[in-house]
Scaffold this motif. Structure first.
Motif, mmCIF file in Angstrom:
data_model
loop_
_atom_site.group_PDB
_atom_site.id
_atom_site.type_symbol
_atom_site.label_atom_id
_atom_site.label_comp_id
_atom_site.label_asym_id
_atom_site.label_seq_id
_atom_site.Cartn_x
_atom_site.Cartn_y
_atom_site.Cartn_z
ATOM 1 N N LEU A 33 24.856 59.154 76.497
ATOM 2 C CA LEU A 33 24.841 57.699 76.328
ATOM 3 C C LEU A 33 25.238 57.001 77.624
ATOM 4 C CD1 LEU A 33 24.997 55.198 74.187
ATOM 5 C CD2 LEU A 33 27.441 55.649 74.304
ATOM 6 N N TRP A 34 26.392 57.383 78.180
ATOM 7 C CA TRP A 34 26.870 56.696 79.387
ATOM 8 C C TRP A 34 26.075 57.107 80.615
ATOM 9 C CZ3 TRP A 34 28.531 52.671 77.640
ATOM 10 C CH2 TRP A 34 29.480 52.564 76.621
ATOM 11 N N SER A 35 25.506 58.310 80.604
ATOM 12 C CA SER A 35 24.605 58.695 81.693
ATOM 13 C C SER A 35 23.390 57.768 81.713
ATOM 14 C CB SER A 35 24.167 60.156 81.523
ATOM 15 O OG SER A 35 23.227 60.511 82.517
ATOM 16 N N ASN A 36 22.828 57.507 80.529
ATOM 17 C CA ASN A 36 21.689 56.582 80.450
ATOM 18 C C ASN A 36 22.087 55.173 80.865
ATOM 19 O OD1 ASN A 36 20.195 58.724 79.541
ATOM 20 N ND2 ASN A 36 19.632 57.829 77.576
ATOM 21 N N TRP A 37 23.302 54.772 80.463
ATOM 22 C CA TRP A 37 23.838 53.458 80.848
ATOM 23 C C TRP A 37 23.946 53.373 82.373
ATOM 24 C CZ3 TRP A 37 28.436 51.966 83.300
ATOM 25 C CH2 TRP A 37 28.847 50.635 83.118
ATOM 26 N N CYS A 38 24.452 54.453 82.983
ATOM 27 C CA CYS A 38 24.583 54.485 84.446
ATOM 28 C C CYS A 38 23.219 54.425 85.135
ATOM 29 C CB CYS A 38 25.319 55.742 84.888
ATOM 30 S SG CYS A 38 27.096 55.747 84.537
ATOM 31 N N GLU A 39 22.225 55.085 84.527
ATOM 32 C CA GLU A 39 20.875 55.048 85.128
ATOM 33 C C GLU A 39 20.304 53.630 85.075
ATOM 34 O OE1 GLU A 39 18.083 58.134 85.402
ATOM 35 O OE2 GLU A 39 19.066 59.349 83.856
ATOM 36 N N TYR A 40 20.586 52.911 84.004
ATOM 37 C CA TYR A 40 20.150 51.509 83.940
ATOM 38 C C TYR A 40 20.858 50.680 85.009
ATOM 39 C CZ TYR A 40 19.982 46.650 82.392
ATOM 40 O OH TYR A 40 19.842 45.291 82.359
ATOM 41 N N LYS A 41 22.172 50.858 85.113
ATOM 42 C CA LYS A 41 22.940 50.112 86.111
ATOM 43 C C LYS A 41 22.453 50.447 87.528
ATOM 44 C CE LYS A 41 26.240 47.745 83.944
ATOM 45 N NZ LYS A 41 26.599 46.349 84.244
ATOM 46 N N LEU A 98 27.152 61.496 87.231
ATOM 47 C CA LEU A 98 26.772 62.905 87.181
ATOM 48 C C LEU A 98 27.620 63.671 86.168
ATOM 49 C CD1 LEU A 98 25.135 65.285 88.273
ATOM 50 C CD2 LEU A 98 26.828 65.511 90.106
ATOM 51 N N ARG A 99 28.915 63.369 86.135
ATOM 52 C CA ARG A 99 29.804 64.078 85.212
ATOM 53 C C ARG A 99 29.464 63.760 83.758
ATOM 54 N NH1 ARG A 99 34.746 65.750 87.644
ATOM 55 N NH2 ARG A 99 35.398 66.488 85.586
ATOM 56 N N GLN A 100 29.044 62.525 83.496
ATOM 57 C CA GLN A 100 28.658 62.178 82.120
ATOM 58 C C GLN A 100 27.456 63.015 81.678
ATOM 59 O OE1 GLN A 100 30.750 60.163 80.294
ATOM 60 N NE2 GLN A 100 31.858 60.345 82.219
ATOM 61 N N TYR A 101 26.510 63.177 82.580
ATOM 62 C CA TYR A 101 25.336 64.000 82.257
ATOM 63 C C TYR A 101 25.745 65.455 82.042
ATOM 64 C CZ TYR A 101 20.522 65.701 82.435
ATOM 65 O OH TYR A 101 19.314 66.281 82.112
ATOM 66 N N VAL A 157 23.716 49.072 91.032
ATOM 67 C CA VAL A 157 25.134 49.384 90.808
ATOM 68 C C VAL A 157 25.270 50.899 90.649
ATOM 69 C CG1 VAL A 157 27.166 48.962 89.380
ATOM 70 C CG2 VAL A 157 25.423 47.170 89.638
ATOM 71 N N GLU A 158 25.938 51.547 91.594
ATOM 72 C CA GLU A 158 26.062 53.004 91.601
ATOM 73 C C GLU A 158 27.413 53.435 91.039
ATOM 74 O OE1 GLU A 158 23.956 55.335 92.298
ATOM 75 O OE2 GLU A 158 22.330 54.362 93.404
#
Length: 262
Positions: free
Chosen positions: A221-229, A241-244, A234-235
């Motif tokens: 979930l948060w990996s996908n959120w990070c990919e959107y950001k 990477l750890r979320q994935y 926003v990096e």
């Protein structure tokens, strides 16, 4: 974006939502959550919240500090606060759907592929865990969803307040344990320690495995959120990477646990 200001000799913090949050957060639902928890000593004191644009003003808690995720005494205090909140069995009229949100965040990529080459296989594995989760959910109540160390404030008077309820909704309260772990970048030993603290040493194998499932699902979930950001510039670096990795590693841990029990 948040900033501190003073009005009539009193300090406040104003929050202005950041890039892309209008896509991610339902501000009306957030305002409803604050209405339900108001006056219960759970959250920070809200002076103003706009359910249309998400602008929020809260009273500044002078002398407060966040939870230290490596301090056992802090963890015991925070998990006690979390248990007490969950024990209230509060109700709102919206749910935080983990698997629905995984798809939703992915849809915000506008057709762009994941940066991870094995994303499709990883997602298939995570979706396999939904059956086990659904079979082991005992109850749903208002759950914080973002119950991470930085959102537990130890106040100057010794109280603990939970802040930032943007994602809160009806869910299995054990999701909050998983979220705390993955934000803290815990290893498995630390995950098991936190589970034991929350359940005071009385967590069943079934519930522990369910929390492992949540760690995998929430990692994706948060990996996908990070990919959107990331698409917005926003990096999140190692955190992303750890979320994935949680999605991949804890799927394997669940499979190993279930194989050992069969």
């Amino acid at each position: 974006r948040s900033f501190l200001f003073t009005c009539r000799n009193k300090k406040y913090i104003m929050r202005i939502p950041g890039e892309g949050t209008d896509q991610l957060i339902n501000r009306r639902e957030e305002a409803q959550v604050y209405e339900v928890i108001k006056g219960r000593g759970i959250c920070d004191d809200i002076a103003y919240i706009n359910p249309e644009n998400g602008y929020k003003i809260t009273e500044f808690l002078e002398g407060s500090r966040v939870c230290d995720a490596d301090n056992p005494d802090d963890l015991k205090a925070c998990m006690k606060k979390l248990r007490e909140f969950h024990g209230l069995n509060l109700v709102v009229d919206h749910e935080f759907d983990i698997f629905g949100q995984i798809d939703f965040y992915e849809s915000l990529w506008d057709g762009a592929p994941s940066i991870y080459r094995d994303y499709k296989k990883t997602k298939e594995h995570v979706l396999e865990l939904k059956k086990y989760i659904d079979e082991h959910v005992e109850r749903k109540c208002l759950t914080h969803i973002d119950a991470v160390p930085d959102n537990f404030l130890f106040t100057a008077n010794g109280d603990i307040r939970l802040i930032d309820w943007e994602y809160a909704g009806m869910q299995d309260p054990h999701v909050d344990i998983a979220m705390f772990c993955i934000y803290s970048l815990y290893n498995k030993r630390q995950v098991d320690r936190l589970i034991s603290i929350y359940f005071e040493g009385k967590c069943s194998k079934e519930v522990r495995i369910k929390i492992y499932c949540y760690i995998a699902a929430c990692g994706l979930l948060w990996s996908n959120w990070c990919e959107y950001k990331r698409s917005l510039g926003v990096e999140f670096g190692e955190y992303s990477l750890r979320q994935y990795r949680y999605a991949k590693d804890y799927y394997k841990i669940v499979m190993d646990e279930l194989a050992g029990r069969s």
